[in-house]
Design a protein around this motif. Sequence first.
Motif, PDB file in Angstrom:
ATOM      1  N   LYS A  91       0.829  -1.212   0.000  1.00 51.33           N
ATOM      2  CA  LYS A  91       0.000   0.000   0.000  1.00 51.33           C
ATOM      3  C   LYS A  91       0.857   1.254   0.000  1.00 51.33           C
ATOM      4  CE  LYS A  91      -3.981  -2.012   2.318  1.00 51.33           C
ATOM      5  NZ  LYS A  91      -4.591  -2.237   3.612  1.00 51.33           N
ATOM      6  N   LEU A  92       1.913   1.234   0.820  1.00 51.27           N
ATOM      7  CA  LEU A  92       2.762   2.423   0.897  1.00 51.27           C
ATOM      8  C   LEU A  92       3.526   2.640  -0.410  1.00 51.27           C
ATOM      9  CD1 LEU A  92       4.177   2.312   4.537  1.00 51.27           C
ATOM     10  CD2 LEU A  92       2.422   3.797   3.636  1.00 51.27           C
ATOM     11  N   ILE A 118       1.220   4.274  -2.778  1.00 48.45           N
ATOM     12  CA  ILE A 118       1.039   5.693  -2.457  1.00 48.45           C
ATOM     13  C   ILE A 118       2.265   6.491  -2.904  1.00 48.45           C
ATOM     14  CG2 ILE A 118       0.825   7.326  -0.524  1.00 48.45           C
ATOM     15  CD1 ILE A 118      -0.942   5.183   0.859  1.00 48.45           C
ATOM     16  N   GLU A 119       3.446   5.939  -2.698  1.00 48.59           N
ATOM     17  CA  GLU A 119       4.688   6.603  -3.117  1.00 48.59           C
ATOM     18  C   GLU A 119       4.703   6.813  -4.634  1.00 48.59           C
ATOM     19  OE1 GLU A 119       7.416   8.058  -1.640  1.00 48.59           O
ATOM     20  OE2 GLU A 119       6.081   7.884   0.076  1.00 48.59           O
ATOM     21  N   GLN A 123       2.095   7.055  -6.539  1.00 45.22           N
ATOM     22  CA  GLN A 123       1.129   8.109  -6.868  1.00 45.22           C
ATOM     23  C   GLN A 123       1.722   9.485  -6.602  1.00 45.22           C
ATOM     24  OE1 GLN A 123      -2.489   7.359  -4.711  1.00 45.22           O
ATOM     25  NE2 GLN A 123      -2.873   5.470  -5.803  1.00 45.22           N
ATOM     26  N   LYS A 124       2.505   9.565  -5.525  1.00 45.03           N
ATOM     27  CA  LYS A 124       3.138  10.851  -5.190  1.00 45.03           C
ATOM     28  C   LYS A 124       4.137  11.248  -6.272  1.00 45.03           C
ATOM     29  CE  LYS A 124       3.175  10.871  -0.137  1.00 45.03           C
ATOM     30  NZ  LYS A 124       4.058  10.817   1.007  1.00 45.03           N
ATOM     31  N   ALA A 125       4.942  10.262  -6.727  1.00 44.66           N
ATOM     32  CA  ALA A 125       5.945  10.539  -7.761  1.00 44.66           C
ATOM     33  C   ALA A 125       5.252  11.001  -9.036  1.00 44.66           C
ATOM     34  CB  ALA A 125       6.772   9.291  -8.007  1.00 44.66           C
ATOM     35  N   ARG A 181      12.823   8.155   1.558  1.00 51.79           N
ATOM     36  CA  ARG A 181      11.581   8.487   0.865  1.00 51.79           C
ATOM     37  C   ARG A 181      11.640   9.972   0.514  1.00 51.79           C
ATOM     38  NH1 ARG A 181       7.766   4.444   1.133  1.00 51.79           N
ATOM     39  NH2 ARG A 181       8.385   2.829   2.605  1.00 51.79           N
ATOM     40  N   TYR A 217       8.279  15.134  -1.543  1.00 57.08           N
ATOM     41  CA  TYR A 217       7.838  15.757  -2.787  1.00 57.08           C
ATOM     42  C   TYR A 217       7.457  17.223  -2.616  1.00 57.08           C
ATOM     43  CZ  TYR A 217       8.073  11.219  -4.950  1.00 57.08           C
ATOM     44  OH  TYR A 217       8.532  10.032  -5.450  1.00 57.08           O
ATOM     45  N   LEU A 219      -1.008  16.351  -2.343  1.00 52.70           N
ATOM     46  CA  LEU A 219       0.048  15.589  -1.658  1.00 52.70           C
ATOM     47  C   LEU A 219      -0.387  15.234  -0.229  1.00 52.70           C
ATOM     48  CD1 LEU A 219       2.930  14.699  -2.417  1.00 52.70           C
ATOM     49  CD2 LEU A 219       3.781  16.671  -1.179  1.00 52.70           C
ATOM     50  N   LEU A 246      -2.636  12.282  -0.119  1.00 55.18           N
ATOM     51  CA  LEU A 246      -1.894  11.015  -0.217  1.00 55.18           C
ATOM     52  C   LEU A 246      -1.185  10.702   1.102  1.00 55.18           C
ATOM     53  CD1 LEU A 246      -0.440  11.304  -3.836  1.00 55.18           C
ATOM     54  CD2 LEU A 246      -2.140   9.686  -3.039  1.00 55.18           C
ATOM     55  N   VAL A 290      -2.878   3.928   6.476  1.00 53.23           N
ATOM     56  CA  VAL A 290      -2.294   2.586   6.295  1.00 53.23           C
ATOM     57  C   VAL A 290      -1.402   2.253   7.489  1.00 53.23           C
ATOM     58  CG1 VAL A 290      -0.666   1.252   4.900  1.00 53.23           C
ATOM     59  CG2 VAL A 290      -2.395   2.656   3.790  1.00 53.23           C
TER      60      VAL A 290
END
Lengths: 119, 454
Positions: A65-66, A69-70, A72-74, B36, B39, B90, B93, B100
């Motif tokens: 899931k994460l 989401i990552e 989608q962020k990119a 990570r 963004y 953002l 998200l 989660v």
Amino acid sequence: MTDATTQPVTAEITVQSLVERLKASPTFNEKYAPVEQELMIRRLDDLTPDQRLKLQKTLEAENQKLTEIEKQKAELFEDYKLKAKLLMDREYKVITANIETTEKQEAEENLQKQINKIQ
Amino acid sequence: MGGGEKQQPERKPRSRSEELALEMAKEEKKPGGGERPEYGVLFGKYLMARSNEYKAKRQAAEAGAGAGSETLGGLDTKITKLETEFGEKLSKLDAKATQVKEGTAEALTAQLAPKPKRKLHTHESDTYTSSMSTAMLKKYTAKRSKPLPAAELAELQEKMKRGNGLSVEEALKLAKSHPNLDFLRPRWKCSCCGKPHVGLKGLERQAKREDTQDVRGKIRYKLNVESDKEEYGDGKLKCARYISGVLGLEKSPRNNAGLGSVTGGLAPALIRANLKASGGASAGLVFGIGNFELGDVLIFTASKFREGQGKYYGHKSAKGRKEGRVRFNHAAIVRGVVVVDGAKYLAVQEERSGIELNFLPINSTKAKTKAFAKKLSTKKGIAELKENPRLAKILKYRAGFKELIRVRTGNLFSDVMKNPKGRISFAIRTKNIQAPQRVAENSDENQTTQQQPI
């Protein structure tokens, strides 16, 4: 008389692999204090194969899931980068076109003035 | 010891997981578990770079065109708008990711965290009632109760608010009309054991017995009395004996024995005195937290619900000791009604593990109750509260035990008429059964031995 292929997958889940998965889990790192993390890792020994499988599934689901989401962020980031570029390029074109128009107008006015003088 | 050689305790070999845990504890904590990208920051940087580039190009174009060229504004606004839009998406998200993580944390805690020990049901706690399902509660409250005619109800209210309280017959009329009071009705049977328990009729019967104490005209309030450890420091619950001490009832072997119990001693004695004082017209029974006043003795019912078993009236105590037919298991006395920030509270003093001074909201909001509780927990707050002279007197009584002065809102401290899980059943009025007051007596509350006129 059980065939090796019918052995449950749970037998292969080792404490070592679970610890590694836990260490890679953002939730585990963010939500628990080091002492709690240590206690939780110690409890891994007491888990039955089924419980290990359940834990592994939880961690896998979290990771999946994460990652999604990552991703989608990119994508969002790239999308907005492009939007910003287009916006600025358009603005630049507008301003250069405007400057050109002003230059032309000025030139025409000068020319008109010179013609008027001659006449 | 003989050899003088100390034996080192054998160290248990560490398992692989323990070793890994120790290794991890030594390592530096890496938030997020890996790299990570941020963004939000990246996009800000990108915009800054592009915008500088654009400005440079624009300046060059303007310089080429001469000073008179027209400038076009609005780009900054557009960039800000774009940035905000990006930030909003953002954060959506990010919220998803947090959700989660919370779900995972819940699962991890359930699977790996040590399980808490089961809480025992004690006199102070109310785990059985709090664990009762809503469906069970609804079933309990949806009883066949017939509302009283408005005029009759108003008459009873008036008697409770300003008069001497209700007689047993009147109280039973009220109990029949209110779904939360059905356990007080005669022939009502406990679904736990199928047997009838002591209700109002039972108390009346006990009150009329010859061996019940006659306390009429003997009550001299000693509101600031301390509990007598010598008399009942035997580890048993001593709420009733403390209340009889506050009521100033004379100590005698018979008296102490009789008033040491709520169901078998204190409540019947007070009802008997009220019946005698009013010629049988009133038993001094008062219902509803709004009707209680200074000097009223509150009678608490035993825990009424037991998980999965419906109604439960204290057949067993926390330690498994059988309590037989104990219906009413606690008593307290009203110290007064105080108003704080426009909200009314009932000040109640009682003996549980110590002498407690509790404020029970009568018509307060959650926010006001919380604010009052906060004030009670700080020195500054208490000083502020002491500006109210009535409250100052009450607070002075327990000044040395700040932790025993509290605002209480749980089931154990709520009125059964308002909350079906509430434990305050009714009160018995005592102002009419006081000893005749002596003239010109000093009524200073600090003098614990002197009479406190009501």
